[in-house]
Scaffold this motif. Structure first.
Motif, mmCIF file in Angstrom:
data_model
loop_
_atom_site.group_PDB
_atom_site.id
_atom_site.type_symbol
_atom_site.label_atom_id
_atom_site.label_comp_id
_atom_site.label_asym_id
_atom_site.label_seq_id
_atom_site.Cartn_x
_atom_site.Cartn_y
_atom_site.Cartn_z
ATOM 1 N N TYR A 61 -7.002 4.137 -9.761
ATOM 2 C CA TYR A 61 -7.710 4.658 -8.591
ATOM 3 C C TYR A 61 -6.908 5.786 -7.964
ATOM 4 C CZ TYR A 61 -4.565 1.808 -5.645
ATOM 5 O OH TYR A 61 -3.462 1.264 -5.031
ATOM 6 N N HIS A 62 -7.608 6.609 -7.186
ATOM 7 C CA HIS A 62 -7.001 7.717 -6.443
ATOM 8 C C HIS A 62 -7.293 7.521 -4.959
ATOM 9 C CE1 HIS A 62 -6.336 10.499 -9.925
ATOM 10 N NE2 HIS A 62 -7.283 9.730 -10.443
ATOM 11 N N LEU A 63 -6.296 7.761 -4.134
ATOM 12 C CA LEU A 63 -6.470 7.763 -2.685
ATOM 13 C C LEU A 63 -5.830 9.018 -2.115
ATOM 14 C CD1 LEU A 63 -5.347 4.094 -1.807
ATOM 15 C CD2 LEU A 63 -7.672 4.875 -2.338
ATOM 16 N N LEU A 64 -6.483 9.616 -1.139
ATOM 17 C CA LEU A 64 -5.883 10.698 -0.356
ATOM 18 C C LEU A 64 -5.614 10.103 1.017
ATOM 19 C CD1 LEU A 64 -4.978 13.626 -0.188
ATOM 20 C CD2 LEU A 64 -7.319 14.279 0.368
ATOM 21 N N ILE A 65 -4.370 9.725 1.244
ATOM 22 C CA ILE A 65 -3.992 8.906 2.404
ATOM 23 C C ILE A 65 -3.195 9.716 3.411
ATOM 24 C CG2 ILE A 65 -2.306 7.152 3.070
ATOM 25 C CD1 ILE A 65 -3.369 5.277 1.157
ATOM 26 N N GLY A 66 -3.525 9.534 4.683
ATOM 27 C CA GLY A 66 -2.724 10.076 5.769
ATOM 28 C C GLY A 66 -2.098 8.927 6.529
ATOM 29 N N THR A 67 -0.785 8.963 6.713
ATOM 30 C CA THR A 67 -0.099 7.866 7.377
ATOM 31 C C THR A 67 -0.154 8.009 8.898
ATOM 32 O OG1 THR A 67 2.025 9.020 7.274
ATOM 33 C CG2 THR A 67 1.464 7.571 5.429
ATOM 34 N N LYS A 68 0.039 6.892 9.553
ATOM 35 C CA LYS A 68 0.142 6.867 11.013
ATOM 36 C C LYS A 68 1.547 6.384 11.369
ATOM 37 C CE LYS A 68 -4.741 6.239 12.237
ATOM 38 N NZ LYS A 68 -5.703 5.390 12.984
ATOM 39 N N ASP A 69 1.660 5.121 11.808
ATOM 40 C CA ASP A 69 2.956 4.571 12.194
ATOM 41 C C ASP A 69 3.627 3.794 11.065
ATOM 42 O OD1 ASP A 69 2.643 5.582 14.771
ATOM 43 O OD2 ASP A 69 1.535 3.802 15.422
ATOM 44 N N SER A 70 2.884 3.475 10.011
ATOM 45 C CA SER A 70 3.432 2.693 8.905
ATOM 46 C C SER A 70 3.778 3.599 7.731
ATOM 47 C CB SER A 70 2.420 1.635 8.451
ATOM 48 O OG SER A 70 2.099 0.745 9.498
ATOM 49 N N PRO A 71 4.918 3.359 7.075
ATOM 50 C CA PRO A 71 5.258 4.157 5.895
ATOM 51 C C PRO A 71 4.308 3.851 4.752
ATOM 52 C CG PRO A 71 6.818 2.362 6.172
ATOM 53 C CD PRO A 71 5.958 2.368 7.394
ATOM 54 N N LEU A 72 4.183 4.784 3.833
ATOM 55 C CA LEU A 72 3.257 4.632 2.718
ATOM 56 C C LEU A 72 3.565 3.385 1.895
ATOM 57 C CD1 LEU A 72 0.899 5.880 1.083
ATOM 58 C CD2 LEU A 72 2.631 7.044 -0.290
ATOM 59 N N ARG A 73 4.850 3.083 1.685
ATOM 60 C CA ARG A 73 5.212 1.931 0.845
ATOM 61 C C ARG A 73 4.656 0.629 1.421
ATOM 62 N NH1 ARG A 73 9.203 -0.540 3.570
ATOM 63 N NH2 ARG A 73 10.496 0.722 4.988
ATOM 64 N N LYS A 74 4.621 0.508 2.739
ATOM 65 C CA LYS A 74 4.089 -0.699 3.364
ATOM 66 C C LYS A 74 2.581 -0.789 3.157
ATOM 67 C CE LYS A 74 3.844 -3.188 7.764
ATOM 68 N NZ LYS A 74 4.199 -3.154 9.217
ATOM 69 N N MET A 76 0.802 0.616 0.702
ATOM 70 C CA MET A 76 0.507 0.385 -0.703
ATOM 71 C C MET A 76 0.897 -1.020 -1.145
ATOM 72 S SD MET A 76 -1.093 2.975 -1.513
ATOM 73 C CE MET A 76 -1.335 2.358 -3.172
ATOM 74 N N HIS A 77 1.967 -1.550 -0.589
ATOM 75 C CA HIS A 77 2.351 -2.928 -0.904
ATOM 76 C C HIS A 77 1.249 -3.894 -0.472
ATOM 77 C CE1 HIS A 77 4.936 -6.419 -1.523
ATOM 78 N NE2 HIS A 77 4.572 -6.846 -0.329
ATOM 79 N N SER A 78 0.661 -3.630 0.689
ATOM 80 C CA SER A 78 -0.420 -4.485 1.180
ATOM 81 C C SER A 78 -1.656 -4.375 0.294
ATOM 82 C CB SER A 78 -0.779 -4.114 2.627
ATOM 83 O OG SER A 78 0.308 -4.330 3.488
ATOM 84 N N ILE A 79 -2.015 -3.147 -0.084
ATOM 85 C CA ILE A 79 -3.226 -2.925 -0.875
ATOM 86 C C ILE A 79 -3.076 -3.507 -2.282
ATOM 87 C CG2 ILE A 79 -4.667 -1.162 -1.962
ATOM 88 C CD1 ILE A 79 -4.092 0.622 0.500
ATOM 89 N N ASN A 80 -2.042 -3.074 -3.003
ATOM 90 C CA ASN A 80 -1.880 -3.514 -4.392
ATOM 91 C C ASN A 80 -1.514 -4.988 -4.498
ATOM 92 O OD1 ASN A 80 -2.546 -1.001 -5.313
ATOM 93 N ND2 ASN A 80 -0.538 -0.497 -6.148
ATOM 94 N N GLY A 81 -0.702 -5.467 -3.566
ATOM 95 C CA GLY A 81 -0.313 -6.872 -3.597
ATOM 96 C C GLY A 81 -1.503 -7.795 -3.390
ATOM 97 N N ALA A 82 -2.330 -7.479 -2.405
ATOM 98 C CA ALA A 82 -3.494 -8.323 -2.118
ATOM 99 C C ALA A 82 -4.493 -8.292 -3.265
ATOM 100 C CB ALA A 82 -4.155 -7.874 -0.817
#
Length: 238
Positions: A61-74, A76-82
């Protein structure tokens, strides 16, 4: 050797790609695509982010993501882990679902933002799934190529409340006959993930967006084909 940390700052925008381990499918049926979008929504509650574009393919999959207060790793860990936990449980599997690490590329400019957005939406074309990205149901292209949806009762009744918030209209599921422009298809768009936003593209394209964005995506597609053709000619000459 430790894995190097990726640069991050609030407001950063990334093109994220995540693939199935050994490029195996990560979406086997419609319910899997729907579950992934549900997880995108759930992640928003714990790690807020902007989702500017997305495309879910069979094995990546492809995502075009803009971060807010959370780093990207957090995020992506939530998305892929779940999703990996759910996928393994559903199909009675164990082990990795995704490659060890997603890839991400910072998007440093407005031009880069537009070109990455077009690249993401052209993925079904590149995979020869369809000739028009509008016909692919698992991307955000629909929400750029169609006008904002206005309920039919507002159009027909001048006394009806015309102050309905655009954000509420965006998540409605109206009859396709009620669209002011429905020349591309009669297939109604699915509701986008809650993190999805058109706002960044609205800043880059004149209004109405739906008249200009498909032209840009088509131009980027033709340009990529031309570049591949030229590269092949140069290689043959060598």
């Amino acid at each position: 050797m430790p894995t190097p940390k990726r640069a991050w700052y609030p407001g950063a925008i990334y093109h994220v790609i995540s693939r199935g381990v050994r490029r195996t499918p990560i979406f086997l049926e419609q319910r899997d695509f729907e579950k992934f979008i549900t997880i995108l929504n759930d992640t928003l509650l714990y790690s807020p982010y902007h989702l500017h574009a997305y495309c879910l393919m069979t094995n990546h999959y492809h995502l075009l993501i803009g971060t807010k207060d959370s780093p990207l790793r957090k995020i992506m860990h939530s998305i892929n882990g779940a999703y990996a936990t759910w996928f393994n449980k559903k199909y009675n599997l164990s082990g990795h679902v995704f490659e060890n690490r997603y890839s991400c590329h910072p998007v440093p400019s407005d031009y880069g933002f537009m070109s990455v957005s077009a690249y993401i939406h052209n993925n079904p074309r590149a995979a020869k799934i369809c000739s028009n990205p509008f016909h692919y149901p698992w991307s955000s292209y629909h929400h750029y190529a169609l006008p904002d949806i206005v309920p039919d009762f507002v159009n027909k009744n001048p006394k009806a409340d015309s102050t309905i918030a655009p954000a509420n209209l965006f998540f409605m599921h109206p009859d396709p006959r009620y669209w002011s422009t429905a020349s591309l298809t009669n297939r109604p768009p699915r509701s986008p993930p809650k993190a999805f936003t058109k706002e960044r593209l609205r800043q880059l394209f004149p209004t109405p967006l739906h008249l200009h964005y498909p032209q840009y995506v088509d131009r980027e597609w033709k340009l990529s084909l031309l570049q591949k053709s030229n590269a092949k000619l140069i290689k043959n000459k060598e």
